[in-house]
Design a protein around this motif. Structure first.
Motif, PDB file in Angstrom:
ATOM      1  N   ALA A 151       0.829  -1.201   0.000  1.00 10.42           N
ATOM      2  CA  ALA A 151       0.000   0.000   0.000  1.00 10.42           C
ATOM      3  C   ALA A 151       0.866   1.255   0.000  1.00 10.42           C
ATOM      4  N   PHE A 152       1.965   1.228   0.753  1.00  9.94           N
ATOM      5  CA  PHE A 152       2.849   2.387   0.822  1.00  9.94           C
ATOM      6  C   PHE A 152       3.533   2.629  -0.514  1.00  9.94           C
ATOM      7  N   GLU A 153       3.926   1.559  -1.197  1.00  9.17           N
ATOM      8  CA  GLU A 153       4.540   1.711  -2.515  1.00  9.17           C
ATOM      9  C   GLU A 153       3.550   2.329  -3.498  1.00  9.17           C
ATOM     10  N   LEU A 154       2.273   1.930  -3.403  1.00 11.83           N
ATOM     11  CA  LEU A 154       1.251   2.545  -4.246  1.00 11.83           C
ATOM     12  C   LEU A 154       1.077   4.022  -3.883  1.00 11.83           C
ATOM     13  N   ALA A 155       1.084   4.320  -2.585  1.00 12.05           N
ATOM     14  CA  ALA A 155       0.907   5.704  -2.136  1.00 12.05           C
ATOM     15  C   ALA A 155       2.013   6.608  -2.687  1.00 12.05           C
ATOM     16  N   LYS A 156       3.226   6.077  -2.763  1.00  9.44           N
ATOM     17  CA  LYS A 156       4.347   6.884  -3.242  1.00  9.44           C
ATOM     18  C   LYS A 156       4.302   7.126  -4.753  1.00  9.44           C
ATOM     19  N   LEU A 157       3.439   6.396  -5.459  1.00  7.47           N
ATOM     20  CA  LEU A 157       3.262   6.628  -6.893  1.00  7.47           C
ATOM     21  C   LEU A 157       2.344   7.818  -7.174  1.00  7.47           C
ATOM     22  N   ILE A 158       1.651   8.285  -6.146  1.00  8.73           N
ATOM     23  CA  ILE A 158       0.647   9.341  -6.305  1.00  8.73           C
ATOM     24  C   ILE A 158       1.298  10.708  -6.140  1.00  8.73           C
ATOM     25  N   ASN A 159       0.965  11.632  -7.034  1.00 10.01           N
ATOM     26  CA  ASN A 159       1.454  13.006  -6.924  1.00 10.01           C
ATOM     27  C   ASN A 159       0.450  13.783  -6.071  1.00 10.01           C
ATOM     28  N   TRP A 160       0.655  13.762  -4.767  1.00 10.58           N
ATOM     29  CA  TRP A 160      -0.298  14.359  -3.837  1.00 10.58           C
ATOM     30  C   TRP A 160      -0.386  15.868  -4.015  1.00 10.58           C
ATOM     31  N   HIS A 161       0.720  16.512  -4.286  1.00 11.31           N
ATOM     32  CA  HIS A 161       0.715  17.963  -4.467  1.00 11.31           C
ATOM     33  C   HIS A 161      -0.078  18.353  -5.709  1.00 11.31           C
ATOM     34  N   GLN A 162       0.030  17.540  -6.754  1.00  6.90           N
ATOM     35  CA  GLN A 162      -0.741  17.821  -7.968  1.00  6.90           C
ATOM     36  C   GLN A 162      -2.237  17.678  -7.699  1.00  6.90           C
ATOM     37  N   ARG A 212      -8.485  18.372  -7.406  1.00  8.24           N
ATOM     38  CA  ARG A 212      -8.862  16.957  -7.288  1.00  8.24           C
ATOM     39  C   ARG A 212      -8.751  16.496  -5.838  1.00  8.24           C
ATOM     40  N   GLN A 213      -9.252  17.336  -4.941  1.00  8.62           N
ATOM     41  CA  GLN A 213      -9.207  16.999  -3.519  1.00  8.62           C
ATOM     42  C   GLN A 213     -10.038  15.768  -3.188  1.00  8.62           C
ATOM     43  N   ALA A 214     -11.109  15.534  -3.951  1.00  8.48           N
ATOM     44  CA  ALA A 214     -11.939  14.352  -3.711  1.00  8.48           C
ATOM     45  C   ALA A 214     -11.132  13.076  -3.916  1.00  8.48           C
ATOM     46  N   ASP A 215     -10.321  13.045  -4.970  1.00  6.71           N
ATOM     47  CA  ASP A 215      -9.456  11.884  -5.211  1.00  6.71           C
ATOM     48  C   ASP A 215      -8.424  11.755  -4.100  1.00  6.71           C
ATOM     49  N   MET A 216      -7.907  12.889  -3.661  1.00 12.80           N
ATOM     50  CA  MET A 216      -6.903  12.876  -2.603  1.00 12.80           C
ATOM     51  C   MET A 216      -7.474  12.245  -1.333  1.00 12.80           C
ATOM     52  N   PHE A 217      -8.680  12.649  -0.958  1.00 20.43           N
ATOM     53  CA  PHE A 217      -9.275  12.100   0.254  1.00 20.43           C
ATOM     54  C   PHE A 217      -9.625  10.622   0.087  1.00 20.43           C
ATOM     55  N   MET A 218     -10.126  10.242  -1.096  1.00 18.94           N
ATOM     56  CA  MET A 218     -10.436   8.845  -1.362  1.00 18.94           C
ATOM     57  C   MET A 218      -9.212   7.971  -1.138  1.00 18.94           C
ATOM     58  N   LYS A 236       7.027   9.924   8.269  1.00 21.90           N
ATOM     59  CA  LYS A 236       7.825  10.990   7.666  1.00 21.90           C
ATOM     60  C   LYS A 236       7.258  11.403   6.309  1.00 21.90           C
ATOM     61  N   TYR A 237       6.879  10.411   5.501  1.00 24.10           N
ATOM     62  CA  TYR A 237       6.392  10.702   4.154  1.00 24.10           C
ATOM     63  C   TYR A 237       5.108  11.517   4.195  1.00 24.10           C
ATOM     64  N   PHE A 238       4.171  11.128   5.056  1.00 24.49           N
ATOM     65  CA  PHE A 238       2.879  11.816   5.077  1.00 24.49           C
ATOM     66  C   PHE A 238       2.919  13.136   5.841  1.00 24.49           C
ATOM     67  N   LEU A 239       3.975  13.385   6.594  1.00 22.30           N
ATOM     68  CA  LEU A 239       4.176  14.735   7.107  1.00 22.30           C
ATOM     69  C   LEU A 239       4.355  15.711   5.943  1.00 22.30           C
ATOM     70  N   GLN A 240       5.038  15.256   4.904  1.00 18.86           N
ATOM     71  CA  GLN A 240       5.214  16.075   3.707  1.00 18.86           C
ATOM     72  C   GLN A 240       3.922  16.160   2.902  1.00 18.86           C
ATOM     73  N   VAL A 241       3.194  15.039   2.798  1.00 14.81           N
ATOM     74  CA  VAL A 241       1.915  15.048   2.077  1.00 14.81           C
ATOM     75  C   VAL A 241       0.952  16.036   2.724  1.00 14.81           C
ATOM     76  N   ARG A 242       0.991  16.108   4.045  1.00 17.87           N
ATOM     77  CA  ARG A 242       0.110  17.022   4.770  1.00 17.87           C
ATOM     78  C   ARG A 242       0.318  18.475   4.354  1.00 17.87           C
ATOM     79  N   LYS A 243       1.508  18.782   3.867  1.00 17.27           N
ATOM     80  CA  LYS A 243       1.823  20.154   3.466  1.00 17.27           C
ATOM     81  C   LYS A 243       1.418  20.454   2.021  1.00 17.27           C
ATOM     82  N   ALA A 244       0.696  19.510   1.395  1.00 22.33           N
ATOM     83  CA  ALA A 244       0.371  19.651  -0.024  1.00 22.33           C
ATOM     84  C   ALA A 244      -0.453  20.889  -0.329  1.00 22.33           C
ATOM     85  N   PHE A 245      -1.207  21.387   0.645  1.00 23.03           N
ATOM     86  CA  PHE A 245      -2.080  22.526   0.397  1.00 23.03           C
ATOM     87  C   PHE A 245      -1.384  23.873   0.617  1.00 23.03           C
ATOM     88  N   GLN A 246      -0.129  23.858   0.998  1.00 27.87           N
ATOM     89  CA  GLN A 246       0.542  25.110   1.328  1.00 27.87           C
ATOM     90  C   GLN A 246       0.653  26.060   0.145  1.00 27.87           C
TER      91      GLN A 246
END
Length: 293
Positions: free
Chosen positions: A185-196, A202-208, A239-249
């Motif tokens: 699951a984590f490897e799949l998560a790292k394939l996603i461009n969360w900032h994009q 596309r916040q709905a996709d992000m939350f899904m 550590k990774y999702f601390l950065q993802v959390r900043k995607a809206f900055q």
């Protein structure tokens, strides 16, 4: 795979406001096209959720020789009923019992059969894009607690279904072998461009995706099957999702929905990766026994 029903349903108000659930027309339309339509002819004239749930359970209480397609349609129906007339909050026992009954109709399935069920559930229940797709995935999420507590088969299907949601979005197929699920699951998560996703509306996709990932990593047995969870993977995810959390900055749009996603990441993923998941203390089949005493 052990999860807390309370923790999984402890969602934010904004999320609940989106979810409409299934209505009588959608149930009837599904059954009319299904391989099990002859079993539930009474559904056409029965609209009350409790009556439908009770009659479905009674119908399925006998002994069945099932084709795989029929089992897929039964799992589809039971998941749809989790959010049928969802404003009726007094029917959780009945909703869980239906999934429990369906999960015990087969003793076990091999990996290819589980893949068939998980992929079929996605095809049957996930429609549209954006908010529509998010709503349908959240309806599927509503069934996860019941699936994981019902049986080993229900557990395996729930894991496969969550991985399928992420795999369908990323376009990457993953083996459903109950090994290193959290790592996959984590490897799949790292394939996603969360900032994009955050910056392209596309916040709905992000939350899904983030909620699906959260359900996977917040299950105790999934962590226990991962040898390096405590020493490595949990910290990596944190550590990774601390950065993802900043995607809206850097995004101009930041409202209640974006705030809810940020809070969800902080509490359910970042914090969840380094805390112990809560556990259920009961089996679904025990609910009816307790109520009858």
């Amino acid at each position: 795979m052990n999860v807390s029903t309370t923790s999984l349903n402890n969602s934010f108000i904004e999320e609940d406001d989106m979810r409409l659930g299934y209505n009588h027309e959608s149930i009837v339309n599904f059954l009319e096209k299904s391989s099990i339509k002859e079993w539930f002819s009474y559904a056409i004239e029965t609209t009350d959720a409790k009556q439908l749930l009770d009659r479905f359970v009674v119908t399925l209480s006998g002994s069945f020789d099932l084709y795989l397609e029929q089992l897929l349609d039964l799992f589809t129906l039971s998941i749809m009923m989790m959010t049928y007339q969802r404003d009726n909050l007094l029917l959780m026992k009945e909703r869980f019992m239906l999934i429990d009954v369906v999960s015990h109709l087969a003793d076990s399935l091999d990996s290819e059969e589980i893949h068939y069920i998980a992929s079929g559930l996605y095809e049957n229940l996930v429609t549209g894009i954006g908010l529509e797709r998010l709503e349908r995935v959240l309806d599927m999420h509503a069934a996860i607690p019941a699936l994981v507590e019902s049986s080993s088969l229900g557990n395996d299907i729930s894991v496969a279904l969550l991985l399928t949601i992420m795999g369908q979005y990323t376009g990457k197929s993953i083996p459903l072998d109950n090994k290193e699920t959290a790592r996959k699951a984590f490897e799949l998560a790292k394939l996603i461009n969360w900032h994009q996703l955050a910056n392209s509306g596309r916040q709905a996709d992000m939350f899904m995706l983030v909620r699906t990932f959260s359900l996977i990593i917040n299950c105790r047995s999934i962590r226990e099957e991962c040898p390096d969870w405590k020493d490595n993977l949990g910290a990596e995810i944190h550590k990774y999702f601390l950065q993802v959390r900043k995607a809206f900055q850097s995004t101009a749009a930041y409202g209640p929905f974006e705030m809810m996603i940020e809070r969800f990441i902080a509490y359910c993923v970042v914090r969840g990766a380094t805390t112990t998941p809560q556990l259920c203390n009961y089996k679904i089949s025990e609910i009816a026994i307790t109520d009858s005493q």
